[in-house]
Design an enzyme around this catalytic site. Sequence first.
Site, PDB file in Angstrom:
ATOM      1  N   LYS A  60       0.843  -1.186   0.000  1.00 32.64           N
ATOM      2  CA  LYS A  60       0.000   0.000   0.000  1.00 32.64           C
ATOM      3  C   LYS A  60       0.886   1.246   0.000  1.00 32.64           C
ATOM      4  O   LYS A  60       1.816   1.359   0.791  1.00 32.64           O
ATOM      5  CB  LYS A  60      -0.906  -0.013   1.236  1.00 32.64           C
TER       6      LYS A  60
ATOM      7  N   ARG B  25     -26.191  -1.176   6.772  1.00 36.83           N
ATOM      8  CA  ARG B  25     -25.875  -2.566   6.496  1.00 36.83           C
ATOM      9  C   ARG B  25     -26.231  -3.472   7.673  1.00 36.83           C
ATOM     10  O   ARG B  25     -26.291  -4.689   7.521  1.00 36.83           O
ATOM     11  CB  ARG B  25     -24.378  -2.711   6.179  1.00 36.83           C
TER      12      ARG B  25
ATOM     13  N   GLU C 146     -19.887  -5.027   9.690  1.00 36.32           N
ATOM     14  CA  GLU C 146     -20.788  -4.218  10.501  1.00 36.32           C
ATOM     15  C   GLU C 146     -21.871  -5.045  11.188  1.00 36.32           C
ATOM     16  O   GLU C 146     -22.224  -4.793  12.350  1.00 36.32           O
ATOM     17  CB  GLU C 146     -21.438  -3.125   9.640  1.00 36.32           C
TER      18      GLU C 146
END
Length: 631
Positions: A252, A365, A337
């Site tokens: 990254k 969600r 979640e």
Amino acid sequence: MTTHAPTRPRLADLSDLRALPAGELPALAGQIRKFLIEKVCASGGHLGPNLGVVELTLALHRVFDSPRDTIVFDTGHQAYVHKLLTGRSKEFDTLRQAGGLSGYPSRSESVHDLVENSHASTALSYADGLAKARQLGGEDERAVVAVIGDGALTGGMAWEALNNLGGARERPVIVVLNDNGRSYAPTSGALAAHLAALKSGGGTEACRNLFTDLGFTYFGPIDGHDTAQMEAMLRRARAMARPTVVHVRTLKGKGYDPAETDEADCLHAVGTVDPATGRASAPSTPSWTHVFGQALLQVAAEQTDVVALTAAMLRPTGLHPMQQNFPERVFDVGIAEQHAVTSAAGLAMGGFHPVVAIYATFLNRAFDQVLMDVALHRLPVTFVLDRAGITGPDGPSHHGMWDLSILATVPGMRVAAPRDPARLRSLLRAATSMRDGPSALRIPRTTAGPDTEAVARVDGLDILHRTARRPLEVLLVAVGPLATQALDAAVVLEENGIGVTVADPRWVLPVNPALPTLAARHQLVLSVEDNTLTGGVGSAIVQACWDAGVTTPVQALGLPRQFIPQGSRTRLLAEAGLDANGIVRAVQDARKRQLADEPVARHQPRTDVTTTASMNGRSRWLPSISASPRP
């Protein structure tokens, strides 16, 4: 770091990329990185994830023929290189600006963007459905590729999709697992350990692992910054004509030292920063997230039963200070979640008071878990909803404009909207002291302004302003930080001879019984919220007034029932009529209607609701809506 304008990669179309000699690809990757660093540092956006997928995206577009072959990027924040290669380099000066280039894939921008995907863990399910469609349509030769990060693979929906994909060997889907060991923060849990073992063991397609046991052919792990190696592996995966996983190791922030060495992952997503250092100037005013983080730390120090959960967003939701001081009481469950909410329910059953810190848009969600796993059991769980309301440049998927409507339907749920830092601290303390059911606090994505003290308290309502020596004509009910706009509007209205009261309920749902009583003393009530009008606080106030027999007309100002585009928070609120000017216009228009209707109103009193979402008096996204709940 040079400061001259970056050179756009000179590719007319994807056929040029495929025709490019392999030896020229490293230079092209360098050009792309330089371009991204200068453009994203200038405009803001997702920097680290896109620097890490340059060679991977080049390989994908050299092997697969988009849009005939479908490439779906999970989460979507890793698609900037894809945008560059598909003809949008000239638009990067407008990245994430109103009317400009979206920070995520966008169907309106390009035929190469099939999925507008900016919520994690969905790409594999899209790919499953697309593969079924290709099979049913006799188009098996059209490849379906899903690019998913190791962080997004922690989501439960991704595992539901893997279960289906691996069990359908006649439907070839290529899953490219972009493994950089991070989502926002280092990936944790059993999956991260398994992927680390595969990488350390130098696994190959012959090794048995989690994916092969699920029915996939496994390739990797391979160097995600070696385009030639990736091209070869992707071609092999396509030729298999069965479900495959290509495990790619990437770094990254590759090629940009501030991002490569960014342990805190502050360069995952950036505002405007200095490209030489990767640092932004220090804000003069702390953000709401910062204020919450410090407030929670204080509460945690005083209440040992308080614990916190995050879905892979420790720093973005403000939990880092608590994690640094009480690491055993902060739980990062990955991008999951639904699991976070039900795990919080279990903690509450075990005698703790969980604080679930989550973006307002991501709460959508986990609605079933909030309803059936927390509220049904009347459990003391507090949800702190960051990025509530208009968020700005992240666009329609990230505006937190449904939470009030959703939570209004949950029995026993109490929702607070603090107007300033002092109220955030006091309301958080009140919420974490509750023992008989769930609560929620919503905070915006912006800087936290100065405290606004009440001039009076009326049965739990804060009165922020009250016109002296005039009839009580208009009651403005402000939700959270929009109290500032309501107070500014009150000044203008008074200058125009209209008496105004500005009230902040603090706890906006359920409606305080004192509010209908206060409404009855006024000629007009106007509620102001940056939530969709459908089922929001305004609707709840109308119902409360009707139930109490109060006939004062109520007008609700809020966001239209439509996906709102990207743009600055200030601009979007103004376009929705939620700034001081919009509030003044709404009051003046309502008063004109009242005066015109006054002879009838004397004989036929009624409670009206008018919902307004306007731009300079006219709707930008939808026409204004007017309705009366009962004749």
